[in-house]
Motif scaffolding. Structure first.
Motif, PDB file in Angstrom:
ATOM      1  N   LYS A   1     -48.144  -7.762 -15.180  1.00  0.00           N
ATOM      2  CA  LYS A   1     -46.745  -7.818 -14.728  1.00  0.00           C
ATOM      3  C   LYS A   1     -45.855  -8.506 -15.764  1.00  0.00           C
ATOM      4  N   PHE A   2     -46.496  -9.245 -16.694  1.00  0.00           N
ATOM      5  CA  PHE A   2     -45.732 -10.076 -17.624  1.00  0.00           C
ATOM      6  C   PHE A   2     -45.841  -9.550 -19.053  1.00  0.00           C
ATOM      7  N   ALA A   3     -44.719  -9.646 -19.784  1.00  0.00           N
ATOM      8  CA  ALA A   3     -44.719  -9.204 -21.187  1.00  0.00           C
ATOM      9  C   ALA A   3     -43.822 -10.125 -22.006  1.00  0.00           C
ATOM     10  N   LEU A   4     -44.103 -10.213 -23.316  1.00  0.00           N
ATOM     11  CA  LEU A   4     -43.281 -11.030 -24.217  1.00  0.00           C
ATOM     12  C   LEU A   4     -41.808 -10.670 -24.090  1.00  0.00           C
ATOM     13  N   GLN A   5     -40.958 -11.689 -24.148  1.00  0.00           N
ATOM     14  CA  GLN A   5     -39.499 -11.554 -24.108  1.00  0.00           C
ATOM     15  C   GLN A   5     -38.944 -11.086 -22.745  1.00  0.00           C
ATOM     16  N   GLN A   6     -39.822 -10.995 -21.761  1.00  0.00           N
ATOM     17  CA  GLN A   6     -39.358 -10.595 -20.427  1.00  0.00           C
ATOM     18  C   GLN A   6     -38.686 -11.786 -19.734  1.00  0.00           C
ATOM     19  N   ARG A   7     -37.535 -11.533 -19.061  1.00  0.00           N
ATOM     20  CA  ARG A   7     -36.865 -12.588 -18.294  1.00  0.00           C
ATOM     21  C   ARG A   7     -37.415 -12.570 -16.870  1.00  0.00           C
ATOM     22  N   ILE A   8     -37.937 -13.717 -16.410  1.00  0.00           N
ATOM     23  CA  ILE A   8     -38.527 -13.782 -15.064  1.00  0.00           C
ATOM     24  C   ILE A   8     -38.110 -15.078 -14.360  1.00  0.00           C
ATOM     25  N   THR A   9     -38.322 -15.099 -13.059  1.00  0.00           N
ATOM     26  CA  THR A   9     -38.091 -16.293 -12.241  1.00  0.00           C
ATOM     27  C   THR A   9     -39.422 -16.713 -11.636  1.00  0.00           C
ATOM     28  N   ILE A  10     -39.729 -18.000 -11.775  1.00  0.00           N
ATOM     29  CA  ILE A  10     -41.017 -18.540 -11.329  1.00  0.00           C
ATOM     30  C   ILE A  10     -40.763 -19.703 -10.373  1.00  0.00           C
TER      31      ILE A  10
ATOM     32  N   MET B   1     -45.649 -30.918 -18.927  1.00  0.00           N
ATOM     33  CA  MET B   1     -44.662 -29.837 -19.133  1.00  0.00           C
ATOM     34  C   MET B   1     -45.247 -28.509 -18.638  1.00  0.00           C
ATOM     35  N   THR B   2     -45.785 -28.551 -17.421  1.00  0.00           N
ATOM     36  CA  THR B   2     -46.457 -27.377 -16.853  1.00  0.00           C
ATOM     37  C   THR B   2     -45.917 -27.078 -15.464  1.00  0.00           C
ATOM     38  N   ILE B   3     -45.806 -25.787 -15.127  1.00  0.00           N
ATOM     39  CA  ILE B   3     -45.487 -25.376 -13.760  1.00  0.00           C
ATOM     40  C   ILE B   3     -46.713 -24.675 -13.189  1.00  0.00           C
ATOM     41  N   ASN B   4     -47.307 -25.270 -12.153  1.00  0.00           N
ATOM     42  CA  ASN B   4     -48.405 -24.613 -11.445  1.00  0.00           C
ATOM     43  C   ASN B   4     -47.766 -23.644 -10.465  1.00  0.00           C
ATOM     44  N   ALA B   5     -47.682 -22.373 -10.893  1.00  0.00           N
ATOM     45  CA  ALA B   5     -46.881 -21.387 -10.178  1.00  0.00           C
ATOM     46  C   ALA B   5     -47.555 -20.910  -8.894  1.00  0.00           C
ATOM     47  N   THR B   6     -46.732 -20.739  -7.863  1.00  0.00           N
ATOM     48  CA  THR B   6     -47.216 -20.177  -6.602  1.00  0.00           C
ATOM     49  C   THR B   6     -46.604 -18.806  -6.357  1.00  0.00           C
ATOM     50  N   GLU B   7     -45.424 -18.585  -6.943  1.00  0.00           N
ATOM     51  CA  GLU B   7     -44.762 -17.297  -6.715  1.00  0.00           C
ATOM     52  C   GLU B   7     -44.084 -16.791  -7.981  1.00  0.00           C
ATOM     53  N   TYR B   8     -44.105 -15.485  -8.084  1.00  0.00           N
ATOM     54  CA  TYR B   8     -43.460 -14.785  -9.180  1.00  0.00           C
ATOM     55  C   TYR B   8     -42.264 -14.092  -8.546  1.00  0.00           C
ATOM     56  N   LEU B   9     -41.037 -14.499  -8.943  1.00  0.00           N
ATOM     57  CA  LEU B   9     -39.857 -14.101  -8.189  1.00  0.00           C
ATOM     58  C   LEU B   9     -38.962 -13.099  -8.906  1.00  0.00           C
ATOM     59  N   ALA B  10     -39.501 -12.385  -9.865  1.00  0.00           N
ATOM     60  CA  ALA B  10     -38.678 -11.377 -10.535  1.00  0.00           C
ATOM     61  C   ALA B  10     -38.497 -10.188  -9.600  1.00  0.00           C
ATOM     62  N   GLY B  11     -37.549  -9.326  -9.947  1.00  0.00           N
ATOM     63  CA  GLY B  11     -37.411  -8.078  -9.197  1.00  0.00           C
ATOM     64  C   GLY B  11     -36.737  -8.285  -7.862  1.00  0.00           C
ATOM     65  N   GLU B  12     -37.470  -7.940  -6.754  1.00  0.00           N
ATOM     66  CA  GLU B  12     -36.861  -7.887  -5.429  1.00  0.00           C
ATOM     67  C   GLU B  12     -36.260  -9.225  -4.972  1.00  0.00           C
ATOM     68  N   LYS B  13     -36.917 -10.348  -5.326  1.00  0.00           N
ATOM     69  CA  LYS B  13     -36.353 -11.632  -4.905  1.00  0.00           C
ATOM     70  C   LYS B  13     -35.396 -12.136  -5.980  1.00  0.00           C
TER      71      LYS B  13
END
Length: 681
Positions: free
Chosen positions: A104-113, A122-134
Motif C-alpha cells: 500500500k506504501f510507496a516512496l514519495q507517497q503522501r499518507i496519514t498515519i 522518534m517513532t510512531i507505533n502505527a495502529t491505523e493507515y488513514l490515507a484515501g477514504e478517511k
C-alpha cells in the motif's frame, strides 16, 4: 405510536436476526438506535509533533521517505517499517503484524498515519493507515460498545440509516425558553453531532445539551416526588416555648459553632412548618451532630411530643443514650434506652411507660421498630447512619407516629454532587465546621519495613494509659491478595505485648453479641489494643483511644480511611494515625498523600469521588444512583446544580402544570411512575 417508537426492523437492512442482536444491546426501537451514543471518540485531527507528548496517540500527515521493509520474527510475527517526513521531523513508522500493508506504501507517497508517539525514539507505533477514504476528512470518529454479532461498522451503518430516514421526527422536549436561556442546541442537532461530529466544539455543545437534559429530567422527578411527599404528608407544626430551647442552648458547656447554629435554624424551621420534615444532616466525625439532635429532640418534647433516635448498633445506642442524658439532665426530659438486651420486667415497664407518654425520648437499635413498641405521641424520628438501615426499617419507625418529622444523620461526608443526586427529594443540611479546640490527628504514611518503629511508638502511647486500634483489610489469609490479615496481626501483637497489655480481636464473622462484648471491653479499657476489620468504621466512641494503625491502607477508599481515622482524636490527648502501605499504583500513592494533607471529610469525599467514581463511592448495587448516558456526576456538577434549581422552579410553578410548552416534560414525569407515589395538587 410515533415513528421513533417503531421497532428497528422497519429499517432497511435490519431483519429479525439483527433485530434480536440489537435487542440484546437494549436497542428495540428506531429512537433507541438514534439515542445509542458512542462511549468514546477517536481524535484524528492532525497533531504538531512539536507539541506531542510521550506515548500520546497522534495523527500525522507526511511523505514516505524510505522504501518500506518487513522483518519476520518469532511465530508469525512481523515488523513493517519506513521513514516518514512530517514537516521538519523524519520519524520511523512501525506496523506490527500487518506485513500485508507493504504494497500500500510507496516512496514519495503522501499518507496519514495514526498511532502512539515515542518521542525518545522518534517513532510512531502505527495502529491505523488513514490515507484515501478517511484521510483528513473525518477528524473525530465515534466508537460504540457492541455485543454479539453486531460490529461497530454495522452499527454505524444502521445509525446513519436511521437519521437519513427519521431525523425530522425528532421532537425537542425542552421548551424554547430554556434553550434560549442556556444557548443550547436543539435535540436533533445534538444527537446528530454526537454521532457525526463535524468538530470537537460541535461535540462539546451536543454533549452539554444532552447532559443538561438528562440531569433536568432526573431532577424533575426528584422535585416532583419531593412536592408529592410534602403535600401528601401534612406534618406536625411544632409549637413550643422558644425561651426553653434558648435557655438549653445557653446552658451547654460550649458555644455552638456557626455551622451548628445554621443547621439548627434549618431544622427548627422545618419542625415549625405544617409540612413533614424530610432532611439529611451531614456532619464530619466530631462535628457535633449529637448536640444538634438534642436540640431537635427537645423541640418536639417542648411541643408535647415524643422523640425517637434509631442507631445501627447496641454500643452506639448506649453511647448516644449516655450523651443525651448528660446533655439534657437539667432540661426536665426523660431519656430511655431500648435494645434487645433490655429484657423481662424492665422491658415491660419501659414499653408501658412509652405508651403512656412517660418517656420523652427513646434511643435504641432496630428494636425500636418491633411490633410491641407503641409511642403515645411520636413527633420526631431521627435515624443515625441512615444508610445502615433498609428503607422498610426506616418506614416502620416513621409509621409509629402520625406523620412525624424525619431527620437522617450521617457522619459519612457525601460529596455535594451525590447529595444532590442520591438525596434529591430531601433537604440537606451540612455541618462543615469542627468545634474549637479539636486537635488535628497527626497522620503519617509509612512502608511495611518500619513496623518495629511503629510498635515502639504505640508502646509509648500505651504507657501513658492510652489505647490503640489496629485495622486490617481481611479476616483470614487469602491466596489472591497479599494483605495483612486480622488474625495474623492479632497473634503477632499478642506475642509482642505479652504480659503488658491486653489485645482484643473484632471482625465481621463474630455474632452481634460477641462484637458488643469486645467493644464493651475496649470502651472500659479492659482491652488496650483492638485488632479489627472495618466494622469499627462507624459510630464507636472511645475517647481514650489515641493511636491507630491501618495496614495496607491503599486498599481502602479515602472516605473509608477518613471514617476509620475518626475513631481516634475524640479525647483531649494528641492522636495519631499511621497508614502502612507499599502502594505501587499512582492512585494508591495519591490517596495516601491526600490523607496526610487534609482532615476535611468533605474535601476527602470529593477527591474520593474523582478517584473512584460515583458507583464505587456508595457501592453500585445499593446506591440507587441512576446510570446516565451522557452526564458525568463528577465533571458536570455545575450543570447538575443548575438543573436542580430549574427543576425546583418548574415543579413549583403553575405554568409547568398547565402550559402547552411543558407538555413533553410533563409526559416524561407521567411515564416515570412518579405519580404512583401520590397526587399533585
Amino acid at each position: 405510536m410515533t415513528p421513533l417508537k417503531s421497532p428497528v426492523n422497519v429499517m432497511k437492512g435490519i431483519g429479525g436476526e439483527t433485530a434480536n442482536a440489537l435487542a440484546e444491546m437494549g436497542i428495540l426501537s428506531v429512537g433507541d438506535l438514534m439515542e445509542y451514543l458512542p462511549f468514546r471518540y477517536e481524535d484524528y485531527r492532525l497533531k504538531d509533533l512539536e507539541e506531542a507528548v510521550q506515548d500520546e496517540k497522534v495523527t500525522v500527515e507526511g511523505i514516505i521517505h524510505s522504501t518500506p521493509s518487513v522483518v519476520f520474527y518469532g511465530k508469525r510475527k512481523s515488523r513493517l517499517s519506513f521513514k516518514l517526513l512530517v514537516d521538519r521531523y523524519l520519524v520511523t513508522v512501525v506496523f506490527f503484524n500487518q506485513h500485508y500493508l507493504k504494497n500500500k506504501f510507496a516512496l514519495q507517497q503522501r499518507i496519514t498515519i495514526s498511532g502512539k508517539w515515542d518521542r525518545n525514539r522518534m517513532t510512531i507505533n502505527a495502529t491505523e493507515y488513514l490515507a484515501g477514504e478517511k484521510g483528513r476528512e473525518q477528524t473525530v470518529e465515534p466508537v460504540y460498545s457492541t455485543k454479539g454479532s453486531i460490529t461497530v461498522k454495522g452499527l454505524r451503518k444502521f445509525i446513519t440509516g436511521a437519521f437519513a430516514q427519521f431525523e425530522n421526527e425528532i421532537v425537542d422536549n425542552l421548551p424554547d425558553a430554556i434553550l434560549r436561556k442556556y444557548r443550547l442546541m436543539g435535540k436533533k442537532d445534538a444527537l446528530k453531532n454526537m454521532h457525526f461530529p463535524n468538530s470537537p466544539e460541535d461535540l462539546k455543545q451536543a454533549r452539554r445539551r444532552l447532559a443538561y437534559e438528562e440531569l433536568l429530567l432526573f431532577q424533575l422527578k426528584m422535585q416532583a416526588l419531593r412536592r408529592i411527599q410534602r403535600q401528601g404528608s401534612p406534618g406536625i407544626a411544632h409549637a413550643y416555648d422558644k425561651g426553653r430551647i434558648q435557655a438549653y442552648i445557653e446552658s451547654l458547656p460550649f458555644p455552638l459553632t456557626n455551622a451548628q447554629k445554621r443547621v439548627v435554624d434549618e431544622i427548627v424551621a422545618d419542625m415549625e412548618s405544617p409540612h413533614r420534615m424530610n432532611r439529611l444532616l451531614q456532619g464530619d466525625v466530631g462535628s457535633g451532630k449529637t448536640v444538634v439532635a438534642s436540640i431537635a429532640l427537645l423541640c418536639t418534647v417542648a411541643a408535647g411530643y415524643q422523640g425517637a433516635l434509631m442507631v445501627p448498633t447496641e454500643i452506639l445506642a448506649e453511647q448516644h443514650a449516655q450523651s443525651l442524658q448528660e446533655l439534657l439532665r437539667h432540661a426536665d426530659v426523660t431519656v430511655a434506652l431500648f435494645t434487645s438486651s433490655v429484657k423481662g420486667k424492665k422491658r415491660r415497664e419501659l414499653l408501658e411507660d412509652l405508651k403512656e407518654g412517660k418517656i420523652d425520648i427513646l434511643i435504641g437499635t432496630h428494636a425500636l421498630i418491633g411490633d410491641e413498641v407503641f409511642f403515645k405521641k411520636l413527633g420526631l424520628v431521627i435515624t443515625d447512619e441512615q444508610h445502615r438501615f433498609g428503607v422498610n426499617q426506616r418506614r416502620i419507625l416513621r409509621e409509629k407516629g402520625e406523620n412525624p418529622d424525619v431527620l437522617f444523620m450521617t457522619a459519612t461526608p457525601i460529596p455535594r454532587t451525590l447529595a444532590i443526586t442520591a438525596f434529591g427529594e430531601m433537604d440537606v443540611s451540612i455541618i462543615d465546621e469542627l468545634p474549637a479546640g479539636r486537635k488535628p490527628i497527626e497522620t503519617f504514611w509509612v512502608k511495611h519495613d518500619m513496623l518495629d518503629r511503629i510498635l515502639a511508638f504505640m508502646a509509648k502511647e500505651l504507657q501513658q494509659g492510652r489505647q490503640a486500634y489496629v485495622i486490617c483489610p481481611l479476616i483470614d489469609e487469602s491466596e489472591k491478595l497479599d494483605l495483612q490479615n486480622a488474625i495474623e496481626v492479632f497473634d503477632m501483637l499478642l506475642q509482642y505485648f505479652y504480659g503488658k497489655y491486653s489485645v482484643g480481636l473484632m471482625h465481621g464473622k463474630l455474632l452481634p453479641a460477641e462484637k458488643d462484648e469486645v467493644m464493651q471491653s475496649f470502651s472500659s479499657n479492659e482491652i488496650q489494643i483492638l485488632v479489627s476489620t472495618t466494622v469499627v468504621e462507624v459510630g464507636v466512641n472511645v475517647p481514650n483511644a489515641s493511636f491507630m494503625v491501618i495496614y495496607d491502607a491503599d486498599r481502602f477508599g479515602l472516605s473509608q480511611l477518613h471514617q476509620l481515622r475518626g475513631r481516634v482524636g475524640r479525647g483531649s490527648a494528641q492522636s495519631y494515625c499511621i497508614l502502612i502501605s507499599d502502594a505501587k499504583s499512582e492512585n494508591g500513592k495519591e490517596r495516601m498523600r491526600i490523607m496526610t494533607e487534609t482532615q476535611d471529610g468533605f474535601v476527602l469525599s470529593e477527591k474520593d469521588l474523582e478517584l473512584r467514581g460515583p458507583g464505587d463511592f456508595f457501592g453500585r448495587k445499593q446506591s440507587g444512583l441512576p446510570e446516565f448516558k451522557v452526564a458525568d456526576l463528577i465533571h458536570d456538577y455545575r450543570i447538575l446544580a443548575t438543573a436542580r434549581e430549574d427543576a425546583a422552579q418548574l415543579v413549583n410553578s403553575e405554568a409547568f402544570w398547565h402550559d402547552q410548552h411543558y407538555a413533553l416534560l410533563r409526559s416524561y414525569l407521567e411515564e416515570s411512575g412518579v405519580f404512583s407515589e401520590g397526587k399533585l395538587d
